[in-house]
Design a protein around this motif. Structure first.
Motif, short mmCIF file in Angstrom:
data_model
loop_
_atom_site.label_atom_id
_atom_site.label_comp_id
_atom_site.label_asym_id
_atom_site.label_seq_id
_atom_site.Cartn_x
_atom_site.Cartn_y
_atom_site.Cartn_z
N LEU A 1 36.75 38.35 44.56
CA LEU A 1 35.92 39.04 45.54
C LEU A 1 36.69 39.21 46.86
O LEU A 1 37.53 38.38 47.21
N GLY A 2 36.36 40.28 47.56
CA GLY A 2 37.01 40.54 48.84
C GLY A 2 36.02 40.53 49.98
O GLY A 2 34.80 40.39 49.78
N ARG B 1 30.69 41.72 53.09
CA ARG B 1 30.05 42.58 54.09
C ARG B 1 28.92 43.39 53.47
O ARG B 1 27.87 43.60 54.09
N ALA B 2 29.14 43.84 52.23
CA ALA B 2 28.09 44.60 51.55
C ALA B 2 26.86 43.74 51.32
O ALA B 2 25.71 44.19 51.49
N TRP B 3 27.08 42.49 50.93
CA TRP B 3 25.95 41.56 50.71
C TRP B 3 25.19 41.31 52.00
O TRP B 3 23.95 41.36 52.03
N MET B 4 25.94 41.05 53.08
CA MET B 4 25.28 40.76 54.36
C MET B 4 24.52 41.98 54.87
O MET B 4 23.42 41.84 55.41
N PRO C 1 39.71 30.84 47.80
CA PRO C 1 38.41 31.27 48.31
C PRO C 1 38.46 31.87 49.71
O PRO C 1 37.42 32.05 50.34
N THR C 2 39.66 32.19 50.21
CA THR C 2 39.82 32.58 51.62
C THR C 2 38.92 33.74 52.02
O THR C 2 38.31 33.73 53.09
N ALA C 3 38.83 34.76 51.17
CA ALA C 3 38.05 35.95 51.54
C ALA C 3 36.59 35.59 51.83
O ALA C 3 35.98 36.12 52.76
N ILE C 4 36.05 34.69 51.04
CA ILE C 4 34.65 34.30 51.23
C ILE C 4 34.51 33.33 52.40
O ILE C 4 33.62 33.48 53.25
N LEU C 5 35.41 32.35 52.47
CA LEU C 5 35.30 31.33 53.52
C LEU C 5 35.58 31.89 54.91
O LEU C 5 35.14 31.32 55.90
N SER C 6 36.32 33.02 54.98
CA SER C 6 36.63 33.61 56.29
C SER C 6 35.55 34.56 56.79
O SER C 6 35.65 35.09 57.90
N THR C 7 34.52 34.77 55.99
CA THR C 7 33.42 35.66 56.41
C THR C 7 32.71 35.08 57.62
O THR C 7 32.31 33.92 57.63
#
Length: 310
Positions: free
Chosen positions: A61-62, A67-70, A105-111
């Protein structure tokens, strides 16, 4: 929503929730919220990508997915505070899953979490708190119910109990001694001193209560003898505060806020108050206590070595 999850993902989610429950002593309420938040996120991703996502797929996941989920959550009216809570659950789950599956998991954890203004609790003044106790006592024509409501609210203000903690007391706690052993959030125990006024209020209720207060049964009873519904305490508190012209922020929980703030204003130690409230974090206690700047400077000058010239 669970139909959108693959069998492997359902197993992973259940294993993580069991981990949180067992190793972190999370409450049943917290576990249920975690499950809803993460399941909602996974369900959105499945719809967004047109397929159920297995554990390994989460690693691909990116930031655009997040962002789409939020954006989807905000679009359906989820408040920033609730979305921040859901994102926190998603990050905690992803961090655990990444260690198990071996992905980055960086993409998710950096959200970034959505910004929101924290609502600080509004304690009553000492005078208003006393008026609340007196007014609550006058809300019922039945003496035992009036005594019951007064006893519960006195425990909230005099001992800093949560409403759930006060209503978890049983007949075995009678007569109240000088301290109570309370099991709070996360099954954490703490010892709470009981003021004489609280002991007297509970004793008067027990004397008047028409129901058998056996050791294994709830101490506080409804009109028909069942466990007292917390909504009844919320209702009697609302009626009393309206009669006194107090704001809508005056709730049963506000009595607990007031307990903490009045103790600190009287010179109480913040860490001792943290223990009395059963807070895991001192920062929670700091947010809980509304103290004016002058009082904070007094505490600082009395305690800080540099302030004393050392």
């Amino acid at each position: 929503m669970s139909l959108a999850l693959s069998a492997a993902m359902r197993d992973a989610l259940e294993t993580w929730l069991s981990h949180e429950r067992a190793l972190k002593s999370a409450s049943a309420h917290t576990i249920a919220a975690y499950g809803r938040d993460v399941t909602g996120w996974l369900a959105f991703l499945a719809h967004h990508h047109g397929e159920s996502l297995g554990p390994a797929r989460i690693g691909r996941l990116g930031i655009t997915d997040m962002r789409a989920w939020m954006a989807h959550e905000r679009g359906r009216g989820v408040a920033p505070r609730s979305l921040a809570r859901a994102l926190s659950a998603v990050k905690t789950f992803t961090r655990w899953l990444a260690e198990r599956e071996g992905f980055d998991p960086t993409a998710i954890l950096s959200t970034r979490s959505p910004k929101f203004t924290a609502k600080l609790p509004r304690p009553l003044s000492a005078e208003a708190a006393q008026e609340m106790l007196s007014t609550v006592e006058m809300q019922s024509e039945e003496p035992w119910i009036a005594a019951r409501d007064t006893a519960v609210v006195t425990l909230l203000y005099g001992c800093g109990l949560r409403i759930s903690e006060a209503l978890s007391l049983t007949g075995a706690d009678l007569p109240l001694g000088e301290v109570l052993r309370i099991t709070g959030k996360g099954d954490k125990e703490r010892i709470v001193p009981v003021l004489p006024v609280a002991r007297r209020a509970v004793a008067e209720y027990a004397r008047l209560c028409p129901h058998d207060l056996s050791p294994s049964a709830p101490l506080f009873r409804g009109k028909r003898g069942g466990a007292l519904n917390p909504r009844l305490i919320a209702k009697v508190t609302e009626t009393a505060r309206m009669q006194l012209g107090l704001p809508s922020s005056v709730t049963p929980h506000a009595m607990r806020h007031s307990f903490a703030t009045h103790l600190l204003n009287a010179g109480g130690d913040l860490r001792a108050i943290q223990e009395l409230l059963g807070h895991a974090s001192l920062s929670t206690t700091q947010a809980y206590t509304a103290v004016d700047t002058a009082r904070l400077m007094q505490v600082y000058e009395a305690a800080h070595p540099r302030a004393k010239g050392d």
